[in-house]
Motif scaffolding. Sequence first.
Motif, short mmCIF file in Angstrom:
data_model
loop_
_atom_site.label_atom_id
_atom_site.label_comp_id
_atom_site.label_asym_id
_atom_site.label_seq_id
_atom_site.Cartn_x
_atom_site.Cartn_y
_atom_site.Cartn_z
N ALA A 1 -89.10 -57.02 -4.64
CA ALA A 1 -89.94 -58.09 -4.12
C ALA A 1 -90.82 -58.71 -5.21
CB ALA A 1 -90.80 -57.57 -2.97
N SER A 2 -91.37 -57.88 -6.09
CA SER A 2 -92.27 -58.40 -7.13
C SER A 2 -91.54 -59.33 -8.08
CB SER A 2 -92.91 -57.25 -7.89
OG SER A 2 -91.92 -56.42 -8.47
N ASN B 1 -85.66 -56.01 0.60
CA ASN B 1 -86.18 -55.29 -0.55
C ASN B 1 -85.14 -54.29 -1.05
OD1 ASN B 1 -88.02 -54.46 -2.52
ND2 ASN B 1 -88.80 -52.80 -1.22
N GLN C 1 -90.73 -62.73 -6.22
CA GLN C 1 -91.92 -63.57 -6.06
C GLN C 1 -92.31 -64.22 -7.38
OE1 GLN C 1 -94.47 -60.56 -4.44
NE2 GLN C 1 -93.95 -61.02 -2.31
N GLN C 2 -92.19 -63.47 -8.46
CA GLN C 2 -92.51 -64.01 -9.78
C GLN C 2 -91.58 -65.16 -10.15
OE1 GLN C 2 -92.54 -61.00 -12.80
NE2 GLN C 2 -92.94 -62.43 -14.47
#
Length: 538
Positions: A269-270, A282, A273-274
Amino acid sequence: MQSHDYVIVGGGSAGCVLAERLSASGRYSVLLLEAGGSNWSPWIGLPLGYGKLFYHPRMNWQLQTEADAALDGRKGYWPRGKVLGGSGSINAMVYARGLPHDFDDWEGAGATGWGWENVEKTYQAMETHVGTDGREVGSGPVHVQDISDQIHPVNRHFFAAAEEAGHPVCDDFNSPSAEGAATYRINTHRGRRDSSARAYLARARGRANLRIVTHAHVARIGFEGARAVSVTYHRRGRAVTVRAGREIILSAGSIASPQILQRSGLGAASLLQQAGITPLFNLPQVGENLQDHLAVSYFFRATEPTLNNDLAPLWGKIRAAIRYALTRKGPLALSVNQCGGYFRSDPGLNRPDQQLYFNPVTYTTRVVEGRRTVINPDPFPGFIICHQPCRPTSRGKIAIAGADPMAAPLIMPNSLATEEDRAAVIAGGRLCQDLVRSKALSGLIASSMDPTDLREMDDDTILADFRARAATVYHPTGTCRMGQDAGNSVVDPSCRVHGVSGLRVIDASVFPNVTSANTNAPTMMVANRAADLILESA
């Protein structure tokens, strides 16, 4: 909106197999999407044309890694096939099944059903072995050629050196007990490259239920709830969306398959989003577990004629071309990699830990109009000996830089990150050193062509030289690996993506561990075995 039973993304070594296998019965409609173009080129069909394809911008994606700290901060060049047949259309054609323990390790890592006992049967079904006398054994579409009668005479020194150093000589590099010096088998048929595009896709092209679209750059997979239902691709400035009635299959390779998943909202997820992507599912292992073979080549001037003498002068090229045209034999019908094999750097090891290459040729590269290109073999006799550790333990990753489907990926190899890998490099260097110091090979050496002579290196120098000059052998695997759950893998042992339905990944990215040698044969094996699983479930 067009609809097909199966939409296959990627017409490479795996995708061509799947397109043929899934369309063979005529019961299912199949769409094959390939980001590259046609595989028609005389350089693709010509086995020694490999040198022309290595930097060819129309047939090669010419990817580049991020700076690799362990390799003196260098950025690596990663050629990838940009045509039907994928990297199997531009590679050096060494046909290597891998060793039995490679696949038993797959099963031990959670890829249930992928142990040697099962995959050996798949190999046998897909292969036709062709002897030096032309006799064929087997009835599979992939031809595996024994070239031991055609290799250059200078290779005899390599075999003699191996025996002098106490290593066995192996008659068949693809036997379950393969170890020692061997002549490589190559996937050619009647003197032409036998990639999966030729062995599989060519015989499926006329089927009414198979559609092939090239220059199709896949942007994302569409979902309805937790089911994958559509693929959106860009072609000639236009976005096209197609639906899949049964399944979508990602076969875009270890670099592109994880990118497509990430752009579609599947991944950590990180990271998503970036990159400006809305996370849908996920799956933190997408793009992780990147493995590859790193190798270093040692170049020597030779005291007797090698392939350089045959192919460097114009008259030699003409003679080789005439021989190839009349007989489909000679140096143009062979791989640049003629001999090598699996070796133990220490007799106390319970399995081979190094793959070697011995090539009766040396060559240089130059820059032409800003682009590297392979030029003539050197105008003097020479040979190469090369080693790669078989089973590296370092792990890198692949990540998208953003949502743009045309953007280059972030390739982070993370080479030599473990003490085991650094020790394996030194062990491989010592193995090659023993060979070139042998009576059999020392007499062949006129001088070293490298900055540091292998014969004089200590352990620290071997490792430092490897850091300065080593490069990929173009075997990236593992970035969507098979396993039991999303905590340690991306797909299950049937290659279905965890947590969603209607979506599989089938290519080298699903390897739990890289095999001990060249990866094109295992990739075709995975596609064949996965096709069996798909057809059984259908």
